[in-house]
Design an enzyme around this catalytic site. Structure first.
Site, PDB file in Angstrom:
ATOM      1  N   LYS A 192       0.847  -1.192   0.000  1.00  0.00           N
ATOM      2  CA  LYS A 192       0.000   0.000   0.000  1.00  0.00           C
ATOM      3  C   LYS A 192       0.884   1.244   0.000  1.00  0.00           C
ATOM      4  CE  LYS A 192      -1.711   2.508   3.215  1.00  0.00           C
ATOM      5  NZ  LYS A 192      -1.488   3.804   2.547  1.00  0.00           N
ATOM      6  N   GLU A 266      10.168   0.420  10.365  1.00  0.00           N
ATOM      7  CA  GLU A 266      11.181   1.455  10.111  1.00  0.00           C
ATOM      8  C   GLU A 266      10.498   2.785  10.396  1.00  0.00           C
ATOM      9  OE1 GLU A 266      14.183   0.782   9.426  1.00  0.00           O
ATOM     10  OE2 GLU A 266      14.167  -1.211   8.538  1.00  0.00           O
ATOM     11  N   CYS A 300      13.591  10.322   7.199  1.00  0.00           N
ATOM     12  CA  CYS A 300      13.541   9.737   8.541  1.00  0.00           C
ATOM     13  C   CYS A 300      14.878   9.863   9.252  1.00  0.00           C
ATOM     14  CB  CYS A 300      13.127   8.282   8.446  1.00  0.00           C
ATOM     15  SG  CYS A 300      14.122   7.371   7.263  1.00  0.00           S
ATOM     16  N   GLU A 397      10.409  14.910  15.932  1.00  0.00           N
ATOM     17  CA  GLU A 397      10.788  14.810  14.529  1.00  0.00           C
ATOM     18  C   GLU A 397       9.974  15.848  13.752  1.00  0.00           C
ATOM     19  OE1 GLU A 397       9.487  11.319  12.349  1.00  0.00           O
ATOM     20  OE2 GLU A 397      11.430  11.265  11.371  1.00  0.00           O
TER      21      GLU A 397
HETATM   22  P1  NAD Z   1       2.398   7.672   8.652  1.00  0.00           P
HETATM   23  O1  NAD Z   1       2.810   6.732   9.726  1.00  0.00           O
HETATM   24  O2  NAD Z   1       1.307   8.588   8.922  1.00  0.00           O
HETATM   25  O3  NAD Z   1       1.994   6.877   7.346  1.00  0.00           O
HETATM   26  C1  NAD Z   1       2.796   5.894   6.794  1.00  0.00           C
HETATM   27  C2  NAD Z   1       1.916   4.909   6.058  1.00  0.00           C
HETATM   28  O4  NAD Z   1       1.077   4.242   6.990  1.00  0.00           O
HETATM   29  C3  NAD Z   1       0.992   5.528   5.024  1.00  0.00           C
HETATM   30  O5  NAD Z   1       0.941   4.663   3.917  1.00  0.00           O
HETATM   31  C4  NAD Z   1      -0.368   5.566   5.735  1.00  0.00           C
HETATM   32  O6  NAD Z   1      -1.455   5.492   4.864  1.00  0.00           O
HETATM   33  C5  NAD Z   1      -0.291   4.308   6.575  1.00  0.00           C
HETATM   34  N1  NAD Z   1      -1.115   4.312   7.782  1.00  0.00           N
HETATM   35  C6  NAD Z   1      -1.542   5.389   8.506  1.00  0.00           C
HETATM   36  N2  NAD Z   1      -2.272   4.976   9.560  1.00  0.00           N
HETATM   37  C7  NAD Z   1      -2.283   3.615   9.520  1.00  0.00           C
HETATM   38  C8  NAD Z   1      -2.837   2.602  10.353  1.00  0.00           C
HETATM   39  N3  NAD Z   1      -3.513   2.895  11.446  1.00  0.00           N
HETATM   40  N4  NAD Z   1      -2.626   1.313  10.021  1.00  0.00           N
HETATM   41  C9  NAD Z   1      -1.911   0.989   8.940  1.00  0.00           C
HETATM   42  N5  NAD Z   1      -1.381   1.894   8.105  1.00  0.00           N
HETATM   43  C10 NAD Z   1      -1.547   3.199   8.392  1.00  0.00           C
HETATM   44  O7  NAD Z   1       3.749   8.396   8.261  1.00  0.00           O
HETATM   45  P2  NAD Z   1       3.941   9.461   7.129  1.00  0.00           P
HETATM   46  O8  NAD Z   1       3.597  10.775   7.724  1.00  0.00           O
HETATM   47  O9  NAD Z   1       3.343   9.056   5.871  1.00  0.00           O
HETATM   48  O10 NAD Z   1       5.538   9.316   6.905  1.00  0.00           O
HETATM   49  C11 NAD Z   1       6.444  10.013   7.615  1.00  0.00           C
HETATM   50  C12 NAD Z   1       7.070   9.130   8.668  1.00  0.00           C
HETATM   51  O11 NAD Z   1       7.750   8.018   8.096  1.00  0.00           O
HETATM   52  C13 NAD Z   1       8.115   9.875   9.446  1.00  0.00           C
HETATM   53  O12 NAD Z   1       7.922   9.694  10.810  1.00  0.00           O
HETATM   54  C14 NAD Z   1       9.421   9.226   9.006  1.00  0.00           C
HETATM   55  O13 NAD Z   1      10.441   9.312   9.921  1.00  0.00           O
HETATM   56  C15 NAD Z   1       9.017   7.847   8.696  1.00  0.00           C
HETATM   57  N6  NAD Z   1       9.961   7.203   7.785  1.00  0.00           N
HETATM   58  C16 NAD Z   1      10.812   6.258   8.257  1.00  0.00           C
HETATM   59  C17 NAD Z   1      11.732   5.651   7.432  1.00  0.00           C
HETATM   60  C18 NAD Z   1      12.679   4.591   7.955  1.00  0.00           C
HETATM   61  O14 NAD Z   1      13.212   3.855   7.161  1.00  0.00           O
HETATM   62  N7  NAD Z   1      12.896   4.488   9.232  1.00  0.00           N
HETATM   63  C19 NAD Z   1      11.767   5.988   6.081  1.00  0.00           C
HETATM   64  C20 NAD Z   1      10.894   6.954   5.609  1.00  0.00           C
HETATM   65  C21 NAD Z   1       9.976   7.550   6.484  1.00  0.00           C
END
Ligand code: NAD
Length: 791
Positions: A192, A266, A300, A397
């Site tokens: 997804k 991650e 991230c 963050e």
């Molecule tokens: P998010 O957690 O809001 O969303 C990430 C994904 O999860 C999206 O596809 C979203 O639709 C889905 N999602 C949201 N709620 C959900 C739920 N309850 N159950 C299942 N899926 C759900 O994060 P974001 O704002 O899209 O991304 C930014 C974050 O990602 C930052 O915190 C960043 O640090 C992190 N990130 C981490 C890495 C890593 O490798 N550690 C890499 C890139 C981004």
């Protein structure tokens, strides 16, 4: 303007990237059918769509199908159907498919890059030179792993159907990090994409079709949190791989607790960018540009906390400000742009809000004097100085182009500041002294450390975090393990330990001086805090002795003692191996006594009891030997750098041992943890704890440093719950009934500790698998330290 003036101003004319191919692709696509399920395109069952905007213009680019529960069902069914054939194919067959994907992506490399910049807002220079080439490298690199699977991972098999959920900041790259290892191991995938950025994933699905990916092996389902949650909770999925915020990561940890699903997370970060006074300051400034302004800081592992040594702070900050004044903020499709728009208005509002909050808490927020485009979600690069360690800009963050600065005087202070965060994803260390840099790197609680560099990634080098940055690694050998399962031979389902029915006859009657076993904390035998004890009965219900009834307070004391046992983690592998050998030697010297105890308590035949003790000694010996052999590796990424994949201890590991094989089970769990330098807080068998309390003396005269191995007797479920909630426990291994295991996973979300459970089943401790790499792998974190070389 004269040429000299132009040179001084470093001004560039716009250099727009052509977007006609991307526009043609967008115009020609039926986004009303943008779910790719079982090799076919369809719309969402509920008919819903969501808008995809161009963050530079805020205009709608497409209306994409928005998957719901029924679509996730369909995608999981397709993946389930495709699994047997795909996982049974030869590695070579799978390798050819991965290679074909990589090659097909190469043929459309520019289209991917332009689409990514339109969708996400990232500068074309980044999508063209970093995101897309790295994504391609992942597929080609993993073709090799597919073919080497049997050789490199003998006895392991595909985890099954995997659900993968990715964020919007690196839409194609995160997809590649997820799909490439899954396909290499023989898993099938339901992925997804994030709701802001589904376009390159849709193009990727088209590529899968043309590259000969069998139907159902890759399913792409754009959608929002609802679709994500449906995927996480789907009973047909055996593994969840998630990249996103720590907040959602914790929800997913809780939702999958007790389900037996494999999980890798991650999550976010607040990485330190450390500049020591002997650093090459100009290089460090350039590094910082990559560290915090790459992808508008929506990274991230962004180096969002600048820690600079006091003596050079003013000079360095002046250089940073001068460089910030030259950053070009503008259209992502201009090849000269350094900083594009943020992904969405919600993100822009969030960043603005955090900057305002940081300023209200005393930070001085500076921005260069630079005009922003009149449309789009742009935010100026921002430097916050005078930031107190508790300021929101130092702790939260931001995920935007905002750098928080602090100063330090000594190396110790630098390390302390760097580790003063609940995250642990990455860090950069800038110093011309390799001694200093390699002295600092192991002390940082971070999964990746870049020396004199930043944001370096490669398919061969694992990436992932410590602490609340999540668990699991992506990339390389460690990343492959996330999609493989090597099960221990499981036994019967376990029931919660019930007190055995007491008989009136006492086994200890007439022995003479009463002995009540205490707890073993910090190298000493101590009374339980509550001053209660637990009667131990033998198999016939006869009273065999008493042990301390450990409580929450005792676990807390044991964890404090374990935290303090730093010398154990810092000891050399050889050092630890000698201590464990000595322990084995001393246990072996008392083998008869332990065997008699086993027979007396459990009723096992004398020969079998002796065999359990002998195997416990053998296992201790094995793990003693592994203490200086289960080592890291050196990778040679395609850069002028080596990457040291170091094996570091997880930290404090809680071990909850079973009633079955009460000695061998405890030793099989504690020994690998100790061998790798972890401090252990063990809760031994509730039913037969005397096997563990008999170990106290053996521990006392085997030179095990105080606090390295602590034993708290008591009630399994109660003590396991305390361990799982304790934020100073970094890992937890539990063999217990299903309810205790599930609860421990669910309650571990405070610090996202690494939890392994037997999922309610007994383990066959006599199997060689229980004494091999299985627990060693779980006893370490892999830290990748990038060390560049050359001028
Ligand atoms: P998010 O957690 O809001 O969303 C990430 C994904 O999860 C999206 O596809 C979203 O639709 C889905 N999602 C949201 N709620 C959900 C739920 N309850 N159950 C299942 N899926 C759900 O994060 P974001 O704002 O899209 O991304 C930014 C974050 O990602 C930052 O915190 C960043 O640090 C992190 N990130 C981490 C890495 C890593 O490798 N550690 C890499 C890139 C981004």
């Amino acid at each position: 303007m004269t040429i000299l003036e132009k040179f001084a101003a470093m001004d560039y004319e716009p250099a727009p990237e052509a977007r006609n191919e991307a526009d043609a692709w967008i115009a020609g696509r039926d986004f009303g059918a943008s779910l790719y399920i079982g090799g076919a395109w369809r719309g969402a069952a509920g008919g819903r769509t969501f808008d995809v905007l161009d963050p530079a213009t805020t205009k709608r680019v497409a209306q994409v199908s928005d998957a719901g529960g029924a679509d996730i069902d369909a995608a999981v069914s397709a993946a389930t159907k495709a699994l047997p054939k795909w996982s049974a194919q030869s590695g070579f067959e799978r390798a050819k498919v991965l290679y074909a994907i990589g090659r097909a992506m190469q043929r459309h490399q520019r289209l991917f890059a332009v689409l990514e910049s339109i969708d996400n807002g990232k500068p074309i220079r980044e999508s063209r030179d970093i995101d897309v080439p790295l994504a391609i490298r992942h597929f080609i690199h993993h073709a090799g792993w597919a073919q080497a699977l049997d050789r490199e991972f003998p006895g392991q098999k595909a985890a099954g159907v995997v659900g993968q959920i990715i964020p919007w900041n690196f839409p194609l790259l995160m997809l590649a990090w997820k799909i490439a290892p899954a396909l290499a191991t023989g898993c099938t995938v339901v992925l997804k994409p994030a709701e802001f950025t589904p376009l390159t994933a849709i193009l990727f699905a088209e590529i899968c079709d043309s590259a000969g990916v069998p139907k159902g092996v890759v399913n792409i389902v754009p959608g929002g949190p609802e679709a994500g949650a449906a995927l996480v909770n789907h009973a047909g999925v055996q593994k969840i791989a998630f990249t996103g915020s720590s907040e959602v990561g914790k929800i997913i940890r809780k939702a999958t607790a007790g389900s037996g699903k494999k999980l890798s997370l991650e999550l976010g970060g607040k990485s330190a960018f450390m500049v020591f006074e002997d650093a090459d300051l100009d290089s460090a400034v350039e590094g910082l540009v990559d560290g915090i302004w790459f992808n508008q800081g929506q990274v991230c592992c962004a180096g969002s906390r600048l820690l600079v040594q006091e003596g050079i702070a003013d000079a360095f900050i002046a250089k940073v400000k001068a460089r910030m004044g030259k950053l070009r903020v503008g259209s992502p499709l201009d090849k000269n742009t350094d900083i594009g728009p943020l992904v969405d208005k919600t993100q822009l509002d969030r960043v603005r809000g955090l900057v305002a909050e940081g300023a209200s808490q005393g930070a001085e927020c500076w921005q260069p004097d630079c005009a922003l485009p009149t449309t789009g979600y742009y935010h100026l690069p921002t430097l916050a100085t005078g930031v107190a360690p508790a300021n929101v800009l130092a702790q939260e963050e931001v995920f935007g182009p905002v750098l928080a600065t602090m100063t330090f005087r000594t190396t110790e202070e630098a390390v302390e500041l760097a580790n003063n965060t609940r995250y642990g994803l990455a860090a950069s260390v800038w110093s011309e002294s390799v001694n200093l840099a390699l002295h600092v790197a192991p002390q940082l609680k971070a999964g990746v450390v870049w020396i004199n560099g930043t944001n370096m990634f490669d398919a061969a080098c694992g990436f992932g975090g410590y602490r609340e940055s999540g668990f699991g690694r992506e990339g390389g050998r460690e990343g492959m393990l996330e999609y493989l399962s090597s099960e221990l031979p499981l036994g019967a389902p376990l029931k919660p330990t019930a007190p055995a029915a007491a008989s009136s006859e006492s086994l200890t009657a007439g022995i003479g001086i009463d002995r009540t076993a205490k707890l073993f904390i910090g190298g000493k035998q101590v009374r339980p805090d509550g001053n209660y004890s637990l009667a131990v009965l033998d198999r016939k219900g006869r009273h065999a002795g008493e042990v301390g009834l450990g409580s929450r307070k005792d676990i807390r004391d044991a964890v404090t003692a374990a935290r303090g046992a730093k010398s154990w983690a810092e000891a050399t592998g050889f050092n630890r191996s000698q201590v464990l050998y000595f322990l084995a030697e001393n246990l072996s010297g008392r083998a008869d006594e332990f065997a008699a105890r086993l027979t007396g308590l459990t009723g096992v035949a004398a020969k079998a009891a002796r065999a359990e003790v002998d195997l416990s000694v053998e296992r201790l010996f094995f793990f003693a030997g592994m203490a200086d052999k289960f080592e890291g590796r050196v990778h040679a990424p395609p850069a002028r750098a080596v990457t040291l994949a170091l094996h570091e201890p997880v930290g404090v590991i809680g071990v909850v041992a079973p009633d079955e094989a009460p000695l061998l089970g405890l030793i099989s769990l504690a020994a690998p943890a100790l061998a790798m330098g972890n401090a252990v807080v063990a809760v031994p068998s509730q039913r037969y704890p005397l096997l563990a309390t008999d170990l106290y003396q053996v521990l006392e005269y085997s030179d095990v440093p105080s606090g390295a191995f602590n034993i708290v007797t008591g009630k399994t479920a109660e003590l396991a719950a305390v361990l799982s909630k304790h934020d100073d426990v970094d890992g937890l291994w539990i063999v217990a009934d299903a309810e205790t295991c599930g609860k421990a996973e669910a309650e571990s979300i405070g610090n996202l500790k690494r939890v392994w459970t037997s999922n309610g089943r007994a383990i066959d401790w006599t199997s060689p698998a229980a004494g091999g790499d299985y627990f060693l792998r779980r006893a370490i974190e892999v830290k990748n330290v990038w060390v560049p070389y050359g001028d």
